[in-house]
Design a protein around this motif. Structure first.
Motif, PDB file in Angstrom:
ATOM      1  N   PRO A 283      -4.854   5.551 -12.125  1.00 57.62           N
ATOM      2  CA  PRO A 283      -4.072   6.120 -11.029  1.00 57.62           C
ATOM      3  C   PRO A 283      -2.977   5.144 -10.602  1.00 57.62           C
ATOM      4  O   PRO A 283      -3.073   3.938 -10.822  1.00 57.62           O
ATOM      5  N   VAL A 284      -1.936   5.685  -9.960  1.00 54.93           N
ATOM      6  CA  VAL A 284      -0.814   4.876  -9.492  1.00 54.93           C
ATOM      7  C   VAL A 284      -1.059   4.420  -8.060  1.00 54.93           C
ATOM      8  O   VAL A 284      -1.509   5.205  -7.223  1.00 54.93           O
ATOM      9  N   ALA A 285      -0.762   3.158  -7.780  1.00 56.26           N
ATOM     10  CA  ALA A 285      -0.843   2.627  -6.420  1.00 56.26           C
ATOM     11  C   ALA A 285       0.335   3.185  -5.632  1.00 56.26           C
ATOM     12  O   ALA A 285       1.469   2.739  -5.802  1.00 56.26           O
ATOM     13  N   GLU A 286       0.095   4.188  -4.802  1.00 59.43           N
ATOM     14  CA  GLU A 286       1.170   4.859  -4.071  1.00 59.43           C
ATOM     15  C   GLU A 286       1.947   3.904  -3.172  1.00 59.43           C
ATOM     16  O   GLU A 286       3.131   4.105  -2.920  1.00 59.43           O
ATOM     17  N   SER A 287       1.304   2.845  -2.706  1.00 54.58           N
ATOM     18  CA  SER A 287       1.995   1.881  -1.841  1.00 54.58           C
ATOM     19  C   SER A 287       3.090   1.122  -2.584  1.00 54.58           C
ATOM     20  O   SER A 287       3.930   0.477  -1.964  1.00 54.58           O
ATOM     21  N   SER A 288       3.113   1.209  -3.909  1.00 56.21           N
ATOM     22  CA  SER A 288       4.127   0.511  -4.705  1.00 56.21           C
ATOM     23  C   SER A 288       5.351   1.376  -4.995  1.00 56.21           C
ATOM     24  O   SER A 288       6.291   0.916  -5.651  1.00 56.21           O
TER      25      SER A 288
END
Length: 84
Positions: A3-8
């Protein structure tokens, strides 16, 4: 696929000129042992928005990953990619 780190997520689309490099950080496992379902792997699969997929062979015979596995959005500097 991780999954992608949305905070990035950058405030604007990351655009690179020909010959420039892009960077993404990958957290393989939790540092404190709190991750679950850990296993050793010798490859990492990363999808791109255009539907293409990169399969990367990892060094040293592989690495340990667990449920903390995440990637960042593409960044223009390695330092920015590794902040997450």
């Amino acid at each position: 696929m991780p999954p992608v780190a949305e905070s990035s997520k950058p405030q604007s689309l990351t655009t690179l000129a020909p010959g420039e490099s892009g960077y993404a950080g990958v957290r393989l496992s939790s540092g404190d042992g709190s991750g679950e379902g850990g296993y050793d792997t010798e490859t990492l699969t990363l999808p791109f928005e255009d539907g293409s997929i990169a399969r990367v062979t990892l060094p040293s015979g592989g690495v340990f990953v667990d449920s903390a596995l995440t990637v960042t959005y593409w960044q223009t500097s390695a330092a920015d990619a590794l902040e997450y």
